[in-house]
Design a protein around this motif. Structure first.
Motif, PDB file in Angstrom:
ATOM      1  N   ARG A  77      -0.832  30.282  49.523  1.00  0.00           N
ATOM      2  CA  ARG A  77      -0.470  30.910  48.247  1.00  0.00           C
ATOM      3  C   ARG A  77       1.038  30.789  47.994  1.00  0.00           C
ATOM      4  NH1 ARG A  77      -3.110  35.256  45.422  1.00  0.00           N
ATOM      5  NH2 ARG A  77      -4.356  35.794  47.230  1.00  0.00           N
ATOM      6  N   ALA A  78       1.820  31.082  49.027  1.00  0.00           N
ATOM      7  CA  ALA A  78       3.280  30.994  48.866  1.00  0.00           C
ATOM      8  C   ALA A  78       3.709  29.547  48.629  1.00  0.00           C
ATOM      9  CB  ALA A  78       3.977  31.572  50.100  1.00  0.00           C
ATOM     10  N   ILE A  79       3.103  28.618  49.360  1.00  0.00           N
ATOM     11  CA  ILE A  79       3.478  27.202  49.197  1.00  0.00           C
ATOM     12  C   ILE A  79       3.187  26.760  47.758  1.00  0.00           C
ATOM     13  CG2 ILE A  79       2.907  24.840  49.951  1.00  0.00           C
ATOM     14  CD1 ILE A  79       2.305  26.198  52.764  1.00  0.00           C
ATOM     15  N   SER A  87       5.343  35.014  40.454  1.00  0.00           N
ATOM     16  CA  SER A  87       5.873  34.042  39.480  1.00  0.00           C
ATOM     17  C   SER A  87       6.968  34.658  38.621  1.00  0.00           C
ATOM     18  CB  SER A  87       4.751  33.529  38.574  1.00  0.00           C
ATOM     19  OG  SER A  87       3.780  32.871  39.337  1.00  0.00           O
ATOM     20  N   LYS A  88       6.772  35.922  38.232  1.00  0.00           N
ATOM     21  CA  LYS A  88       7.781  36.565  37.384  1.00  0.00           C
ATOM     22  C   LYS A  88       9.084  36.771  38.164  1.00  0.00           C
ATOM     23  CE  LYS A  88       8.118  39.720  33.610  1.00  0.00           C
ATOM     24  NZ  LYS A  88       7.483  40.608  32.664  1.00  0.00           N
ATOM     25  N   LEU A  89       8.970  37.171  39.423  1.00  0.00           N
ATOM     26  CA  LEU A  89      10.180  37.326  40.255  1.00  0.00           C
ATOM     27  C   LEU A  89      10.871  35.981  40.439  1.00  0.00           C
ATOM     28  CD1 LEU A  89       8.778  39.818  42.935  1.00  0.00           C
ATOM     29  CD2 LEU A  89      10.653  40.287  41.348  1.00  0.00           C
ATOM     30  N   MET A  90      10.070  34.943  40.698  1.00  0.00           N
ATOM     31  CA  MET A  90      10.665  33.601  40.914  1.00  0.00           C
ATOM     32  C   MET A  90      11.365  33.123  39.644  1.00  0.00           C
ATOM     33  SD  MET A  90      10.279  32.167  43.953  1.00  0.00           S
ATOM     34  CE  MET A  90      10.125  30.416  43.878  1.00  0.00           C
ATOM     35  N   SER A  91      10.719  33.268  38.493  1.00  0.00           N
ATOM     36  CA  SER A  91      11.360  32.716  37.287  1.00  0.00           C
ATOM     37  C   SER A  91      12.635  33.480  36.958  1.00  0.00           C
ATOM     38  CB  SER A  91      10.391  32.664  36.101  1.00  0.00           C
ATOM     39  OG  SER A  91      10.004  33.924  35.735  1.00  0.00           O
ATOM     40  N   THR A  92      12.667  34.791  37.242  1.00  0.00           N
ATOM     41  CA  THR A  92      13.901  35.575  37.021  1.00  0.00           C
ATOM     42  C   THR A  92      15.042  35.009  37.866  1.00  0.00           C
ATOM     43  OG1 THR A  92      12.583  37.565  36.653  1.00  0.00           O
ATOM     44  CG2 THR A  92      14.907  37.902  37.194  1.00  0.00           C
ATOM     45  N   VAL A  93      14.735  34.762  39.138  1.00  0.00           N
ATOM     46  CA  VAL A  93      15.783  34.326  40.060  1.00  0.00           C
ATOM     47  C   VAL A  93      16.162  32.851  39.848  1.00  0.00           C
ATOM     48  CG1 VAL A  93      15.983  33.769  42.508  1.00  0.00           C
ATOM     49  CG2 VAL A  93      15.609  36.099  41.803  1.00  0.00           C
ATOM     50  N   MET A  94      15.180  32.015  39.457  1.00  0.00           N
ATOM     51  CA  MET A  94      15.505  30.606  39.154  1.00  0.00           C
ATOM     52  C   MET A  94      16.498  30.546  37.997  1.00  0.00           C
ATOM     53  SD  MET A  94      13.800  28.787  41.294  1.00  0.00           S
ATOM     54  CE  MET A  94      13.836  30.165  42.380  1.00  0.00           C
ATOM     55  N   ASP A  95      16.274  31.395  37.006  1.00  0.00           N
ATOM     56  CA  ASP A  95      17.155  31.420  35.836  1.00  0.00           C
ATOM     57  C   ASP A  95      18.587  31.805  36.259  1.00  0.00           C
ATOM     58  OD1 ASP A  95      17.899  31.373  33.137  1.00  0.00           O
ATOM     59  OD2 ASP A  95      17.654  33.534  33.001  1.00  0.00           O
ATOM     60  N   ILE A  96      18.700  32.843  37.101  1.00  0.00           N
ATOM     61  CA  ILE A  96      20.029  33.277  37.572  1.00  0.00           C
ATOM     62  C   ILE A  96      20.675  32.172  38.418  1.00  0.00           C
ATOM     63  CG2 ILE A  96      21.228  34.942  39.065  1.00  0.00           C
ATOM     64  CD1 ILE A  96      19.062  36.998  38.183  1.00  0.00           C
ATOM     65  N   ALA A  97      19.876  31.568  39.311  1.00  0.00           N
ATOM     66  CA  ALA A  97      20.416  30.526  40.211  1.00  0.00           C
ATOM     67  C   ALA A  97      20.928  29.332  39.406  1.00  0.00           C
ATOM     68  CB  ALA A  97      19.331  30.078  41.190  1.00  0.00           C
ATOM     69  N   ASP A  98      20.158  28.936  38.389  1.00  0.00           N
ATOM     70  CA  ASP A  98      20.527  27.737  37.615  1.00  0.00           C
ATOM     71  C   ASP A  98      21.649  28.023  36.616  1.00  0.00           C
ATOM     72  OD1 ASP A  98      18.497  26.489  38.944  1.00  0.00           O
ATOM     73  OD2 ASP A  98      17.108  26.466  37.249  1.00  0.00           O
ATOM     74  N   ASN A  99      21.522  29.133  35.894  1.00  0.00           N
ATOM     75  CA  ASN A  99      22.384  29.330  34.727  1.00  0.00           C
ATOM     76  C   ASN A  99      23.581  30.236  34.968  1.00  0.00           C
ATOM     77  OD1 ASN A  99      20.731  27.653  33.115  1.00  0.00           O
ATOM     78  ND2 ASN A  99      19.240  29.325  33.032  1.00  0.00           N
ATOM     79  N   ASN A 100      23.457  31.179  35.910  1.00  0.00           N
ATOM     80  CA  ASN A 100      24.603  32.051  36.193  1.00  0.00           C
ATOM     81  C   ASN A 100      25.369  31.568  37.424  1.00  0.00           C
ATOM     82  OD1 ASN A 100      22.447  33.737  34.763  1.00  0.00           O
ATOM     83  ND2 ASN A 100      24.279  34.985  34.527  1.00  0.00           N
ATOM     84  N   LEU A 101      24.654  31.412  38.526  1.00  0.00           N
ATOM     85  CA  LEU A 101      25.322  31.027  39.774  1.00  0.00           C
ATOM     86  C   LEU A 101      25.549  29.526  39.866  1.00  0.00           C
ATOM     87  CD1 LEU A 101      23.320  33.390  42.146  1.00  0.00           C
ATOM     88  CD2 LEU A 101      25.579  33.770  41.162  1.00  0.00           C
TER      89      LEU A 101
END
Ligand SMILES: CC(C)(COP(=O)(O)OP(=O)(O)OC[C@H]1O[C@@H](n2cnc3c(N)ncnc32)[C@H](O)[C@@H]1OP(=O)(O)O)[C@@H](O)C(=O)NCCC(=O)NCCS
Length: 163
Positions: free
Chosen positions: A125-127, A96-110
């Motif tokens: 679990r992944a689903i 979850s921590k890895l996902m939220s880090t990357v979601m933030d970059i995908a949405d707000n930076n990229l």
């Protein structure tokens, strides 16, 4: 447990190889027994603009998420993801921590508009992790790979950010 998130380096690749070889990881990704150790190093060295983010806990690397963006200009709004966590650390919030880090970059930076991935339909679990971060199942691809000796289907999942 403290979880530290940072960009990956070449030195992390041996530990990432070990994680890819672990039971409960290997069967859920396209890794296989004794795959060449240089594979992950070469992938890292050739990653181009792809973002490699690792999680550290107990003074070692315990997880990796990769975010790639399609290079074709007509698909430059589309990213794709892959994630692994050391199986001794599953269910502790690292994914979850890895996902939220990357979601933030995908949405707000990229400012990506679509993120996509595929996942074996047995990988509950992944689903659940992906659904938690807004991914929906878009379809099923049949018999895409062997998993524990059996041909397995995959869900295509995506998360859309609408204007
Ligand atoms: C999938 C994976 C990355 C998840 O990482 P993780 O660190 O275990 O995930 P988290 O602890 O953050 O849990 C995320 C969500 O998974 C779900 N989950 C956790 N344990 C679960 C279990 N035993 N059964 C089903 N779902 C579960 C929950 O929805 C959880 O969110 P919540 O705790 O807020 O309810 C990790 O298990 C993994 O590396 N698996 C093997 C490799 C893999 O499958 N990669 C993805 C290939 S597509």
């Amino acid at each position: 447990m403290d979880i530290n998130i940072r960009q990956a380096s070449l030195e992390d690749c041996d530990e990432l190889y070990n994680i890819r070889q672990m039971p409960k990881v290997m069967e859920n990704i396209l890794s296989y027994k004794n795959e060449p150790k240089d594979g992950i190093k070469n992938k890292f060295l050739n990653k181009g603009q792809d973002l490699w983010i690792v999680a550290e806990a107990d003074d070692k690397v315990v997880g990796l998420i990769i975010l790639g963006v399609h290079r074709n200009p007509r698909k430059s709004h589309v990213g794709y993801l892959t994630i692994i966590v050391n199986s001794n650390y599953h269910g502790m919030g690292i994914g979850s921590k890895l996902m939220s880090t990357v979601m933030d970059i995908a949405d707000n930076n990229l400012k990506l508009k679509r993120l996509e991935l595929s996942v074996f339909i047995e990988n509950e679990r992944a689903i659940n992790l992906y659904k938690k971060f807004g991914f929906d199942i878009e379809g099923i691809a049949k018999r895409t790979a062997l998993r524990n000796g059996i041909y397995c289907d995959e869900y295509n999942m995506a998360r859309l950010l609408l204007d």
